[in-house]
Scaffold this active site. Structure first.
Site, PDB file in Angstrom:
ATOM      1  CE  LYS A  62     -12.012   1.691  -5.731  1.00 23.14           C
ATOM      2  NZ  LYS A  62     -11.665   2.942  -5.056  1.00 23.14           N
TER       3      LYS A  62
ATOM      4  CE  LYS B 155      -4.540   3.584  -3.045  1.00 24.07           C
ATOM      5  NZ  LYS B 155      -4.095   4.714  -3.856  1.00 24.07           N
TER       6      LYS B 155
ATOM      7  CE  LYS C  59      -5.843  10.029  -8.198  1.00 23.86           C
ATOM      8  NZ  LYS C  59      -5.950   9.662  -9.592  1.00 23.86           N
TER       9      LYS C  59
HETATM   10  P1  ATP Z   1      -8.320   6.860  -6.725  1.00 23.25           P
HETATM   11  O1  ATP Z   1      -8.550   7.058  -5.262  1.00 23.25           O
HETATM   12  O2  ATP Z   1      -9.242   7.631  -7.599  1.00 23.25           O
HETATM   13  O3  ATP Z   1      -8.225   5.400  -7.119  1.00 23.25           O
HETATM   14  P2  ATP Z   1      -5.484   7.004  -6.426  1.00 23.25           P
HETATM   15  O4  ATP Z   1      -5.024   8.058  -5.512  1.00 23.25           O
HETATM   16  O5  ATP Z   1      -5.568   5.600  -5.909  1.00 23.25           O
HETATM   17  O6  ATP Z   1      -6.894   7.491  -7.003  1.00 23.25           O
HETATM   18  P3  ATP Z   1      -4.713   6.084  -9.036  1.00 23.25           P
HETATM   19  O7  ATP Z   1      -4.980   6.957 -10.202  1.00 23.25           O
HETATM   20  O8  ATP Z   1      -5.664   4.968  -8.744  1.00 23.25           O
HETATM   21  O9  ATP Z   1      -4.587   7.025  -7.725  1.00 23.25           O
HETATM   22  O10 ATP Z   1      -3.260   5.480  -9.126  1.00 23.25           O
HETATM   23  C1  ATP Z   1      -2.260   5.940 -10.042  1.00 23.25           C
HETATM   24  C2  ATP Z   1      -0.943   5.273  -9.720  1.00 23.25           C
HETATM   25  O11 ATP Z   1      -0.450   5.740  -8.452  1.00 23.25           O
HETATM   26  C3  ATP Z   1      -1.055   3.742  -9.570  1.00 23.25           C
HETATM   27  O12 ATP Z   1       0.114   3.172 -10.129  1.00 23.25           O
HETATM   28  C4  ATP Z   1      -1.075   3.528  -8.089  1.00 23.25           C
HETATM   29  O13 ATP Z   1      -0.578   2.253  -7.721  1.00 23.25           O
HETATM   30  C5  ATP Z   1      -0.174   4.649  -7.602  1.00 23.25           C
HETATM   31  N1  ATP Z   1      -0.544   5.029  -6.243  1.00 23.25           N
HETATM   32  C6  ATP Z   1      -1.742   5.546  -5.864  1.00 23.25           C
HETATM   33  N2  ATP Z   1      -1.752   5.795  -4.544  1.00 23.25           N
HETATM   34  C7  ATP Z   1      -0.530   5.415  -4.075  1.00 23.25           C
HETATM   35  C8  ATP Z   1       0.062   5.414  -2.786  1.00 23.25           C
HETATM   36  N3  ATP Z   1      -0.594   5.868  -1.734  1.00 23.25           N
HETATM   37  N4  ATP Z   1       1.326   4.957  -2.660  1.00 23.25           N
HETATM   38  C9  ATP Z   1       2.002   4.496  -3.736  1.00 23.25           C
HETATM   39  N5  ATP Z   1       1.495   4.468  -4.988  1.00 23.25           N
HETATM   40  C10 ATP Z   1       0.243   4.921  -5.160  1.00 23.25           C
HETATM   41 MG    MG Z   2      -6.596   4.075  -7.071  1.00 20.94          MG
END
Ligand code: ATP
Ligand code: MG
Length: 327
Positions: A113, A193, A196
């Site tokens: 981050k 990964k 969002k």
């Molecule tokens: P942000 O970028 O705002 O952190 P994000 O896409 O990482 O959003 P989160 O809300 O942080 O999504 O994660 C919600 C859940 O989805 C968590 O359990 C996280 O581990 C899972 N997750 C997020 N991205 C992935 C991914 N690419 N593959 C598998 N699991 C994921």
């Molecule tokens: Mg996340």
């Protein structure tokens, strides 16, 4: 008799994507059968990175629509918004006193981050894992379905709980992470990964046109530069995702073979994947559209969820305060 309690959360930073679905939501839905489940829209966590905070409300609404359309059931599970149960911030403060700074500063997620937002390295960002440990501990969850990216946070939560219990008595529960069969979905870039906040994602609610538009930008085998080059489907993210959303394993094997012999191009493969993905998600889009007809429903579910969550939170906080000796 349920097997235990599940807690998990997601940040209201946008609609849910394929990574969220494969890494977490599929498990959220499956676990509802056998566990007592608590699912949380972690809006306070979103504040650590989100500048456009006025979007929290619409993001929350969109995310919960995704959850419901994917099969999360408010009559079986508690679905609520983190900040509507403020006891979590009290537990966060208390747990922060048993958290060595060094543990937080060496977490890979924090370092990442700092790289991503060097102009906004706020205190909340450092304390993110303490807040997450507080969420899990407040609801006395033993099982936490998450994607692989969250494993360091889960390990951290276990250590903090252990330290708290060692000092104040066995009040909190050491949680276990539960990974899905697809714990790490790569983004459109084929490297990071899917996230969002990296905008390298495909939303579950995307229209077939939007799906096609996004899929066409996907990075395939980087060594395959020309249509006549042979490709390696084993390292191609289109191939990996297509396998998960195709009704036909035979066709996937056929494409892999054609890719290895340069008899199918990446563009043609992407078109086919986009079509299969849009078809696979059609029932989801229909359920979502149906739910959207009654916007109040989402907010009613969340307020009922917050009420049920507060019942658990109030009990835990009372125990914690007594154990610590707060008057
Ligand atoms: P942000 O970028 O705002 O952190 P994000 O896409 O990482 O959003 P989160 O809300 O942080 O999504 O994660 C919600 C859940 O989805 C968590 O359990 C996280 O581990 C899972 N997750 C997020 N991205 C992935 C991914 N690419 N593959 C598998 N699991 C994921
Ligand atoms: Mg996340």
């Amino acid at each position: 008799m349920k097997k235990g309690r599940v807690f998990s959360g997601a940040r209201p930073t946008g609609r849910q994507h394929l990574g969220n679905y494969l890494g977490a939501i599929r498990n959220y839905v499956a676990l509802q059968q056998d566990y007592d489940c608590v699912y949380c829209v972690v809006d306070l966590h979103a504040l650590t990175t989100l500048r456009e905070t006025h979007e929290l409300r619409s993001n929350t609404y969109e995310m919960v629509l995704d959850w419901l359309a994917a099969g999360m059931d408010p009559s079986a599970s508690i679905i609520f918004v983190q900040s509507q149960v403020p006891q979590v911030t009290e537990l966060h403060t208390i747990l922060s006193m048993v958290t060595p700074m060094g543990w937080l500063m060496r977490l890979p997620t924090f370092k990442e981050k700092v790289r991503q937002q060097p102009d906004n390295v706020n205190y909340g960002l450092l304390g993110y894992p303490v807040l997450m440990a507080s969420d899990i501990a407040l609801y006395k969850a033993d099982t936490v379905p998450v994607g692989e990216d969250q494993l360091p946070h889960l390990e951290f939560a276990r250590e903090v709980v252990r330290r708290f219990n060692a000092q104040f008595g066995p009040i909190l529960i050491e949680p276990q992470a539960k990974l899905s069969e697809v714990p790490r979905v790569l983004g459109l870039d084929g490297v990071n990964k899917m996230s969002k906040s990296l905008n390298n994602h495909i939303e579950l609610a995307a229209s077939p046109e939007e799906i096609e538009r996004r899929v066409m930008t996907m990075v395939t085998d980087p060594a395959r530069r020309y249509r006549t080059d042979v490709g390696n489907p084993d390292i191609c993210n289109v191939q990996t995702l297509h396998r998960l959303f195709s009704g036909s394993p035979e066709r996937i094997e056929e494409i892999a073979h054609q890719c290895r012999h340069a008899s199918i191009g990446c563009v043609a493969h992407k078109r086919e994947f986009a079509r299969d993905l849009a078809n696979a998600l059609a029932p989801f889009r229909e359920r979502r559209a149906e739910l959207e007809r009654d916007p109040d429903k989402v907010w009613d579910i969340l307020s009922d969820g917050a009420r049920r969550a507060r019942e658990i939170a109030t009990k835990t906080i009372a125990e914690v305060r007594e154990a610590v000796g707060l008057p």
